[in-house]
Design a protein around this motif. Sequence first.
Motif, PDB file in Angstrom:
ATOM      1  N   VAL A 288      -1.624   8.430   3.604  1.00  0.00           N
ATOM      2  CA  VAL A 288      -2.106   7.054   3.748  1.00  0.00           C
ATOM      3  C   VAL A 288      -1.726   6.271   4.917  1.00  0.00           C
ATOM      4  CG1 VAL A 288      -1.242   4.734   2.590  1.00  0.00           C
ATOM      5  CG2 VAL A 288      -1.403   6.784   0.909  1.00  0.00           C
TER       6      VAL A 288
ATOM      7  N   ILE B 268       0.701  -0.979  -0.010  1.00  0.00           N
ATOM      8  CA  ILE B 268       0.013  -0.052  -0.069  1.00  0.00           C
ATOM      9  C   ILE B 268       1.010   1.114   0.117  1.00  0.00           C
ATOM     10  CG2 ILE B 268      -1.629   1.344   1.533  1.00  0.00           C
ATOM     11  CD1 ILE B 268      -2.916  -1.556   2.104  1.00  0.00           C
TER      12      ILE B 268
ATOM     13  N   GLU C  44       3.826   1.316  -1.054  1.00  0.00           N
ATOM     14  CA  GLU C  44       4.639   1.248  -2.587  1.00  0.00           C
ATOM     15  C   GLU C  44       3.400   1.748  -3.615  1.00  0.00           C
ATOM     16  OE1 GLU C  44       6.070  -2.554  -3.216  1.00  0.00           O
ATOM     17  OE2 GLU C  44       7.822  -2.008  -2.139  1.00  0.00           O
ATOM     18  N   ALA C  45       2.292   1.584  -3.413  1.00  0.00           N
ATOM     19  CA  ALA C  45       1.396   1.999  -3.932  1.00  0.00           C
ATOM     20  C   ALA C  45       1.363   3.721  -4.153  1.00  0.00           C
ATOM     21  CB  ALA C  45       0.061   1.176  -3.851  1.00  0.00           C
ATOM     22  N   ALA C  46       1.122   4.147  -2.938  1.00  0.00           N
ATOM     23  CA  ALA C  46       1.334   5.476  -2.792  1.00  0.00           C
ATOM     24  C   ALA C  46       2.549   6.142  -3.208  1.00  0.00           C
ATOM     25  CB  ALA C  46       1.175   5.874  -1.163  1.00  0.00           C
ATOM     26  N   ARG C  47       3.604   5.708  -3.350  1.00  0.00           N
ATOM     27  CA  ARG C  47       4.745   6.271  -3.609  1.00  0.00           C
ATOM     28  C   ARG C  47       4.714   6.084  -5.297  1.00  0.00           C
ATOM     29  NH1 ARG C  47       8.422   8.789  -2.218  1.00  0.00           N
ATOM     30  NH2 ARG C  47      10.259   7.615  -2.491  1.00  0.00           N
ATOM     31  N   ASP C  48       4.224   4.934  -5.785  1.00  0.00           N
ATOM     32  CA  ASP C  48       4.043   4.770  -7.310  1.00  0.00           C
ATOM     33  C   ASP C  48       3.185   5.764  -7.882  1.00  0.00           C
ATOM     34  OD1 ASP C  48       4.629   2.542  -9.194  1.00  0.00           O
ATOM     35  OD2 ASP C  48       2.546   2.791  -9.501  1.00  0.00           O
ATOM     36  N   LEU C  49       2.200   6.005  -7.027  1.00  0.00           N
ATOM     37  CA  LEU C  49       1.174   7.292  -7.614  1.00  0.00           C
ATOM     38  C   LEU C  49       1.629   8.678  -7.374  1.00  0.00           C
ATOM     39  CD1 LEU C  49      -1.858   5.406  -6.449  1.00  0.00           C
ATOM     40  CD2 LEU C  49      -1.479   5.627  -8.625  1.00  0.00           C
ATOM     41  N   GLY C  50       2.822   8.805  -7.047  1.00  0.00           N
ATOM     42  CA  GLY C  50       3.474  10.027  -7.143  1.00  0.00           C
ATOM     43  C   GLY C  50       3.454  10.688  -5.788  1.00  0.00           C
ATOM     44  N   ALA C  51       3.154  10.172  -4.586  1.00  0.00           N
ATOM     45  CA  ALA C  51       3.556  10.652  -3.321  1.00  0.00           C
ATOM     46  C   ALA C  51       4.733  10.572  -2.905  1.00  0.00           C
ATOM     47  CB  ALA C  51       2.496   9.671  -2.098  1.00  0.00           C
ATOM     48  N   ARG C  52       5.235  11.767  -2.201  1.00  0.00           N
ATOM     49  CA  ARG C  52       6.473  11.804  -1.863  1.00  0.00           C
ATOM     50  C   ARG C  52       6.488  11.343  -0.301  1.00  0.00           C
ATOM     51  NH1 ARG C  52       8.663  17.464  -2.190  1.00  0.00           N
ATOM     52  NH2 ARG C  52       6.954  18.266  -3.522  1.00  0.00           N
TER      53      ARG C  52
END
Lengths: 379, 258
Positions: free
Chosen positions: B176, B158, B160-168
Motif C-alpha cells: 500500500v 488507508i 488502517e484499512a490495510a491493517r483491518d483487511l489483514g495486512a501485517r
Amino acid sequence: MKGSEVRIEGIDKHFGDFHALKNVGVDIQKGEFFSLLGPSGCGKTTLLRIIAGFETPSAGIVYVDGRNILPLPPNRRQVNTIFQNYALFPHLTVFENVAFALRLKKYGKQEINSKVEEYLNLTKLTGQEYKKPAQLSGGQKQRVAIARALVNEPDVLLLDEPLSALDAKLRQHMLIELDMIHDKIGITFIYVTHDQQEALSVSDHIAVMNEGRIVQVGNPTEIYESPADIFVANFIGEANLFNGTVTAVEGEMVWVAVEPLGILKVTMEPGDLEGTRDFKPGRRVSITVRPEKINISLEKPADLPADAFNFFPCAVDEVIYNGFQSKFFVTIPDFARFTLKVFKQHMSYYSTGSEINWKDKAWIWWKADDAYLVEVHDA
Amino acid sequence: MKKSRFSRIVFFLTLIFLFMPLIVLVVYAFNESKNMSWTGFSLVWFQRLFTASRSIWRAFWNSILIALSSAATATAIGTLGAIGINWYSFKLKKYVQTISLLPLILPEIIIGVSMLIFFVGAGLHLGLLRIYIAHTTFNLPFVLLVLMSRLDEFDFSIIEAARDLGAREHQTLLKVIIPMAMPGIISAFLIAVTMSLEDFVITSFVSGPGSSTLPVHIYSMIRTGVSPVVNALSVVLLGGTAGLVFLMRPFFKYITHE
Ligand SMILES: Nc1ncnc2c1ncn2[C@@H]1O[C@H](COP(=O)(O)OP(=O)(O)OP(=O)(O)O)[C@@H](O)[C@H]1O
Ligand SMILES: [Mg+2]
C-alpha cells in the motif's frame, strides 16, 4: 445465525487529560444490526476504533464470542471496518481493492475471481471492476468499501457513519441497501451514526451515547417512546418537556405539578414505576410528550374524560405545512415563554375539522398515557 | 499597443540575457580554432572528446556512478524516513523533522567543510566512498521533503484499512504505502540524481586525487585555460539534461506540489 456476539465491558479511554469514554459497557447479540447513536464528539468513533484494534482502551475488555480480542492486532481480528471516508486504495482498481484481503490470504486465482465477483454483484458494482477509485461516484466508492470489507467474511462489520458523505436521497437508498445486505449475510453490524432517523429505521438495538457514556440501550421503540433521560428525549425525535414535581401516585397514574400550568396527568406502564424509576411524591421529574401525540383543534374537545386527558387552550404562533403533516408552534396563555410543538398528520385528502391558521386560538390535548416520565438528575 | 511591444522587448532581452552564454558556448563547440576567433565549422573537439580524453570520461562515469548510487540510497532512506515521520508517532518527532530538513538551508560550503573534517577525523581516505556518503547526506533532506508532501495527500485511514483487511505491517508497507508513494519516490530519485550530478562545492571538498566527479574535473581543466573540449562536453551534457527534463515531465506535478 452467523456473526459473533460482542461484549464490551467497562471501557475507559483517556486521551491525555481528556476522558473520551467513561465506563462503557454493552452487549451486542449475534447477527444483529446494532447502532451507536450520539452527537458529534461523544466517543462513537473511539469506541469503534477500540473494537477494530486501532486504539487501546485505558481500561476494560472487548469480548468477541467470549474471547478477549484486545491483545490481537487489527489484522488478526475477525472484524472489518467501513471507514467514514471510504479509505479505498487509490492505486488499485475496484477489483484489486476488493481482492486485497484475499490476496493476502493467498487464495487461488479462481477463488479470488469468483469471490470478488460475488461481492461486486452483491453491492451492484458489476462492470466497474477496472475503474480506479478516483473515477467513481461517492455512492460507488461506498459500495466498494462495503464489498472490500465483506469479501473477508468477517464475524462483525463496523461501520463509521458510512453514509455521511452522500446526499440525502442516496443516503436513504444506501441505508435500505445496507439493511438488505445485512439481512442476506446475517453477520453482526455495529453502525455508528449521529443521525437518529438512520438509527431508528434499521437497527435491532440502539445505544445512545453522550459525552463518553452510554445513556440508554434499547430497541428503536423503547428509545423513542421511553427515553431514559432528558438528553435522549431531546436527541431522538422531537419532544415537549414539562418540568415539575410529583404530587401524587395512584396505581399507574402519576400527578405532576407543573408551574404555572397546574397538574398534568401521566399514566405509566404497569411495572414501570417499580425499581429504579421510583417517582415518589416530591420527586423532580420531566414529562415528555411527543408532538405527534398532541391533538389540536379550534373547538374545545367535548366528552373527554378529564382523568385520562390533559387539555389546554393555546395560541397558534406559527404553522408550517410539510405536505404529509403540519407543524404547529403554540403557546399556552400564562406559559408564553414555552413553545409547544404539535404535529398533525394529514391522514385524509379533506382535512377534518376547520382549518387552523396563524394567530388562531385553539385547544390542544393529549392522553395521559401518551406522555412519559423522565427522572431529572439534579445537577 | 505600446505596452505590449515594450513587454515583448523585455521578454526577448531576458531570453537573450539568459541564453546568450549558452548559445556562445554551443557555437564555439563547433569552432575549428582553439581560441575565441571563428575560423570555421568543425567537429574536431567532439572527436577529441570521444577519443582522447580518458580522464574526462573517468570523471563522467564517476559522476554517473555516484549520482545513481547516492540517489538510490538517499531515496531508500528518505522514503522510509518520510513514512516514519509522517505516519508514526514517537518521542522527539518534531525535532527529528526539523533537524532532518536543516541541511536544506545550510550553506553548502559549511556542509563541505564539515564533511571534510569528519572524513579526515574518521580516517576515511577512499575518495569515491567519501563523495558517495556526502552526496547521500545532502540529498536526503530533498527526498524527505518531496515524499513528505506526497504522503501528506494520503489519509492515514488507508493504512488502517490495510491493517483491518489483514495486512501485517510489512505487507502494508510493500502493498500500500510504497506503491501509493511511487510517483513521489521516482521524482525524489530524479531530483537526487540531478543534484548529485551538478554538485560542485561539497564534492570539491571531499574528493581526493583521481576520484573527482565531472564538475570538479572540468573546473580543474579550466584553471589551466579553457579548452574547446569542455565546450563540446557541455553540448553533450546540455542534450542529456534536456532529455532528462523531458523524461521527468510527468513527475513535475509532484515536485512543485506543496
Ligand atoms: N487521538 C485523539 N487524541 C485526542 N483526542 C481525541 C483523539 N481521538 C478522539 N479524541 C477526542 O475524543 C472525543 C470523541 O471523539 P470521537 O471521534 O470518538 O467522536 P465521535 O462520537 O465519533 O464524533 P463524530 O460524530 O464527530 O465523528 C472528541 O472530543 C475528540 O476530540
Ligand atoms: Mg466519528
